[in-house]
Design a protein around this motif. Structure first.
Motif, PDB file in Angstrom:
ATOM      1  N   LEU A 229       3.296  10.871   0.838  1.00  0.00           N
ATOM      2  CA  LEU A 229       4.629  10.295   0.710  1.00  0.00           C
ATOM      3  C   LEU A 229       4.816   9.806  -0.712  1.00  0.00           C
ATOM      4  O   LEU A 229       4.005   9.049  -1.236  1.00  0.00           O
ATOM      5  N   ASN A 230       5.928  10.232  -1.303  1.00  0.00           N
ATOM      6  CA  ASN A 230       6.216   9.820  -2.674  1.00  0.00           C
ATOM      7  C   ASN A 230       7.683   9.473  -2.802  1.00  0.00           C
ATOM      8  O   ASN A 230       8.506   9.913  -2.021  1.00  0.00           O
ATOM      9  N   GLY A 231       8.030   8.691  -3.796  1.00  0.00           N
ATOM     10  CA  GLY A 231       9.413   8.310  -4.016  1.00  0.00           C
ATOM     11  C   GLY A 231       9.845   7.243  -3.023  1.00  0.00           C
ATOM     12  O   GLY A 231       9.048   6.750  -2.226  1.00  0.00           O
ATOM     13  N   PHE A 232      11.155   6.885  -3.082  1.00  0.00           N
ATOM     14  CA  PHE A 232      11.687   5.909  -2.147  1.00  0.00           C
ATOM     15  C   PHE A 232      11.949   6.623  -0.842  1.00  0.00           C
ATOM     16  O   PHE A 232      12.680   7.609  -0.818  1.00  0.00           O
TER      17      PHE A 232
ATOM     18  N   LYS B 281       3.788   6.789  -6.894  1.00  0.00           N
ATOM     19  CA  LYS B 281       5.222   6.548  -7.049  1.00  0.00           C
ATOM     20  C   LYS B 281       5.930   6.356  -5.718  1.00  0.00           C
ATOM     21  O   LYS B 281       7.150   6.325  -5.664  1.00  0.00           O
ATOM     22  N   GLY B 282       5.170   6.247  -4.687  1.00  0.00           N
ATOM     23  CA  GLY B 282       5.784   6.060  -3.375  1.00  0.00           C
ATOM     24  C   GLY B 282       6.198   4.618  -3.144  1.00  0.00           C
ATOM     25  O   GLY B 282       5.454   3.689  -3.454  1.00  0.00           O
ATOM     26  N   VAL B 283       7.414   4.439  -2.626  1.00  0.00           N
ATOM     27  CA  VAL B 283       7.886   3.124  -2.176  1.00  0.00           C
ATOM     28  C   VAL B 283       8.394   3.390  -0.765  1.00  0.00           C
ATOM     29  O   VAL B 283       9.518   3.836  -0.563  1.00  0.00           O
ATOM     30  N   VAL B 284       7.536   3.162   0.174  1.00  0.00           N
ATOM     31  CA  VAL B 284       7.756   3.679   1.516  1.00  0.00           C
ATOM     32  C   VAL B 284       7.909   2.550   2.520  1.00  0.00           C
ATOM     33  O   VAL B 284       7.204   1.542   2.469  1.00  0.00           O
ATOM     34  N   ARG B 285       8.875   2.732   3.398  1.00  0.00           N
ATOM     35  CA  ARG B 285       9.075   1.836   4.514  1.00  0.00           C
ATOM     36  C   ARG B 285       8.947   2.669   5.774  1.00  0.00           C
ATOM     37  O   ARG B 285       9.541   3.745   5.843  1.00  0.00           O
ATOM     38  N   GLY B 286       8.236   2.180   6.724  1.00  0.00           N
ATOM     39  CA  GLY B 286       8.202   2.970   7.945  1.00  0.00           C
ATOM     40  C   GLY B 286       7.102   2.577   8.882  1.00  0.00           C
ATOM     41  O   GLY B 286       6.331   1.660   8.635  1.00  0.00           O
ATOM     42  N   ARG B 287       7.094   3.314   9.951  1.00  0.00           N
ATOM     43  CA  ARG B 287       6.091   3.111  10.988  1.00  0.00           C
ATOM     44  C   ARG B 287       5.140   4.293  10.875  1.00  0.00           C
ATOM     45  O   ARG B 287       5.572   5.442  10.951  1.00  0.00           O
ATOM     46  N   ILE B 288       3.898   3.991  10.710  1.00  0.00           N
ATOM     47  CA  ILE B 288       2.949   5.072  10.466  1.00  0.00           C
ATOM     48  C   ILE B 288       1.793   4.989  11.444  1.00  0.00           C
ATOM     49  O   ILE B 288       1.166   3.939  11.596  1.00  0.00           O
TER      50      ILE B 288
ATOM     51  N   GLN C 218       3.443   1.765  -2.816  1.00  0.00           N
ATOM     52  CA  GLN C 218       3.830   0.624  -1.978  1.00  0.00           C
ATOM     53  C   GLN C 218       4.195   1.078  -0.580  1.00  0.00           C
ATOM     54  O   GLN C 218       4.940   2.031  -0.413  1.00  0.00           O
ATOM     55  N   LEU C 219       3.714   0.342   0.365  1.00  0.00           N
ATOM     56  CA  LEU C 219       4.046   0.651   1.754  1.00  0.00           C
ATOM     57  C   LEU C 219       4.372  -0.635   2.502  1.00  0.00           C
ATOM     58  O   LEU C 219       3.583  -1.579   2.504  1.00  0.00           O
ATOM     59  N   ASP C 220       5.578  -0.671   3.070  1.00  0.00           N
ATOM     60  CA  ASP C 220       5.973  -1.776   3.933  1.00  0.00           C
ATOM     61  C   ASP C 220       6.128  -1.206   5.314  1.00  0.00           C
ATOM     62  O   ASP C 220       6.927  -0.288   5.516  1.00  0.00           O
ATOM     63  N   GLY C 221       5.403  -1.725   6.252  1.00  0.00           N
ATOM     64  CA  GLY C 221       5.629  -1.165   7.574  1.00  0.00           C
ATOM     65  C   GLY C 221       4.660  -1.616   8.614  1.00  0.00           C
ATOM     66  O   GLY C 221       3.870  -2.532   8.437  1.00  0.00           O
ATOM     67  N   ASN C 222       4.782  -0.903   9.678  1.00  0.00           N
ATOM     68  CA  ASN C 222       3.985  -1.146  10.840  1.00  0.00           C
ATOM     69  C   ASN C 222       3.027   0.040  10.926  1.00  0.00           C
ATOM     70  O   ASN C 222       3.458   1.172  11.079  1.00  0.00           O
ATOM     71  N   VAL C 223       1.763  -0.244  10.785  1.00  0.00           N
ATOM     72  CA  VAL C 223       0.823   0.846  10.579  1.00  0.00           C
ATOM     73  C   VAL C 223      -0.308   0.771  11.587  1.00  0.00           C
ATOM     74  O   VAL C 223      -0.888  -0.289  11.804  1.00  0.00           O
ATOM     75  N   ARG C 224      -0.585   1.897  12.203  1.00  0.00           N
ATOM     76  CA  ARG C 224      -1.740   1.947  13.089  1.00  0.00           C
ATOM     77  C   ARG C 224      -2.620   3.112  12.661  1.00  0.00           C
ATOM     78  O   ARG C 224      -2.172   4.258  12.621  1.00  0.00           O
ATOM     79  N   ILE C 225      -3.859   2.798  12.361  1.00  0.00           N
ATOM     80  CA  ILE C 225      -4.768   3.800  11.823  1.00  0.00           C
ATOM     81  C   ILE C 225      -6.005   3.829  12.709  1.00  0.00           C
ATOM     82  O   ILE C 225      -6.624   2.789  12.946  1.00  0.00           O
ATOM     83  N   THR C 226      -6.358   5.015  13.182  1.00  0.00           N
ATOM     84  CA  THR C 226      -7.536   5.070  14.042  1.00  0.00           C
ATOM     85  C   THR C 226      -8.814   5.062  13.216  1.00  0.00           C
ATOM     86  O   THR C 226      -9.883   4.845  13.747  1.00  0.00           O
ATOM     87  N   GLY C 227      -8.697   5.317  11.934  1.00  0.00           N
ATOM     88  CA  GLY C 227      -9.862   5.296  11.054  1.00  0.00           C
ATOM     89  C   GLY C 227      -9.729   4.191  10.029  1.00  0.00           C
ATOM     90  O   GLY C 227      -9.409   3.065  10.362  1.00  0.00           O
ATOM     91  N   CYS C 228      -9.956   4.553   8.799  1.00  0.00           N
ATOM     92  CA  CYS C 228     -10.018   3.573   7.724  1.00  0.00           C
ATOM     93  C   CYS C 228      -8.740   3.535   6.888  1.00  0.00           C
ATOM     94  O   CYS C 228      -8.109   4.562   6.653  1.00  0.00           O
ATOM     95  N   CYS C 229      -8.393   2.343   6.455  1.00  0.00           N
ATOM     96  CA  CYS C 229      -7.258   2.138   5.565  1.00  0.00           C
ATOM     97  C   CYS C 229      -7.816   1.773   4.192  1.00  0.00           C
ATOM     98  O   CYS C 229      -8.651   0.877   4.080  1.00  0.00           O
ATOM     99  N   ILE C 230      -7.357   2.467   3.184  1.00  0.00           N
ATOM    100  CA  ILE C 230      -7.841   2.192   1.830  1.00  0.00           C
ATOM    101  C   ILE C 230      -6.658   1.861   0.934  1.00  0.00           C
ATOM    102  O   ILE C 230      -5.707   2.636   0.849  1.00  0.00           O
ATOM    103  N   VAL C 231      -6.697   0.706   0.304  1.00  0.00           N
ATOM    104  CA  VAL C 231      -5.659   0.348  -0.661  1.00  0.00           C
ATOM    105  C   VAL C 231      -6.303   0.474  -2.039  1.00  0.00           C
ATOM    106  O   VAL C 231      -7.240  -0.249  -2.366  1.00  0.00           O
ATOM    107  N   GLN C 232      -5.780   1.399  -2.795  1.00  0.00           N
ATOM    108  CA  GLN C 232      -6.379   1.690  -4.094  1.00  0.00           C
ATOM    109  C   GLN C 232      -5.785   0.786  -5.172  1.00  0.00           C
ATOM    110  O   GLN C 232      -4.768   0.133  -4.948  1.00  0.00           O
ATOM    111  N   PRO C 233      -6.367   0.759  -6.356  1.00  0.00           N
ATOM    112  CA  PRO C 233      -5.841  -0.069  -7.440  1.00  0.00           C
ATOM    113  C   PRO C 233      -4.362   0.220  -7.662  1.00  0.00           C
ATOM    114  O   PRO C 233      -3.965   1.374  -7.774  1.00  0.00           O
ATOM    115  N   GLY C 234      -3.542  -0.829  -7.699  1.00  0.00           N
ATOM    116  CA  GLY C 234      -2.100  -0.651  -7.878  1.00  0.00           C
ATOM    117  C   GLY C 234      -1.366  -0.499  -6.555  1.00  0.00           C
ATOM    118  O   GLY C 234      -0.146  -0.574  -6.504  1.00  0.00           O
TER     119      GLY C 234
END
Ligand code: ZN
Length: 151
Positions: free
Chosen positions: A62-65, A81-88, A98-114
């Motif tokens: 996902l990229n862009g707004f 460059k992603g500015v994402v809102r959503g349910r994932i 950037q991600l704003d949302g409601n997120v369910r991940i069955t594995g691992c979530c990684i937030v990278q630098p920035g």
């Protein structure tokens, strides 16, 4: 190319060539019934063996707004460059933008630098790298049933 070997042998060879880091299979937890099962790392579709829920395993970037809801058992990547809102709902999440949302991940979530992750997150594990940020609620109980101590 060696001929004469069965198809599965050739597929195993391809898996190796594609350098899938963790073995040949993908470990999956059904979001509906929490059944644990394995599928080939190359599978695009599968059904849960317990509740027969169909699942997709495509990876998404996902990229862009955008406001987007994504459901896949594959990996979702929010690009720099992603500015994402959503349910994932996904198997793995990598946030570099950037991600704003409601997120369910069955594995691992990684937030990278920035990367900035905000919202309600349920995951089996989360890794916030230096320079990444997370704000919201976190539930890592999705892995609790797997990680129970040996009785
Ligand atoms: Zn299921």
């Amino acid at each position: 190319m060696i001929s004469g070997f069965g198809r599965s042998r050739r597929e195993a060879e391809q898996d190796r060539l594609l350098a899938v880091p963790r073995a040949a299979g993908r470990s999956v937890i059904c979001p509906d019934c929490d059944a644990h099962f394995e599928v080939s790392s190359k599978a695009i579709n599968a059904r849960c063996p317990k509740c027969t829920r169909p699942m997709r395993f495509e990876d998404a970037e996902l990229n862009g707004f955008c406001t987007q809801n994504v459901t896949t058992m594959g990996a979702v990547r929010v690009g720099r460059k992603g500015v994402v809102r959503g349910r994932i709902n996904c198997g793995q999440l990598v946030v570099t933008g950037q991600l704003d949302g409601n997120v369910r991940i069955t594995g691992c979530c990684i937030v990278q630098p920035g990367g900035v992750l905000r919202g309600e997150v349920a995951a089996r594990a989360i890794h916030i790298q230096r320079g990444g940020s997370f704000e919201g609620t976190l539930d890592i109980s999705a892995g609790a049933s797997e990680a129970r101590p040996a009785a």
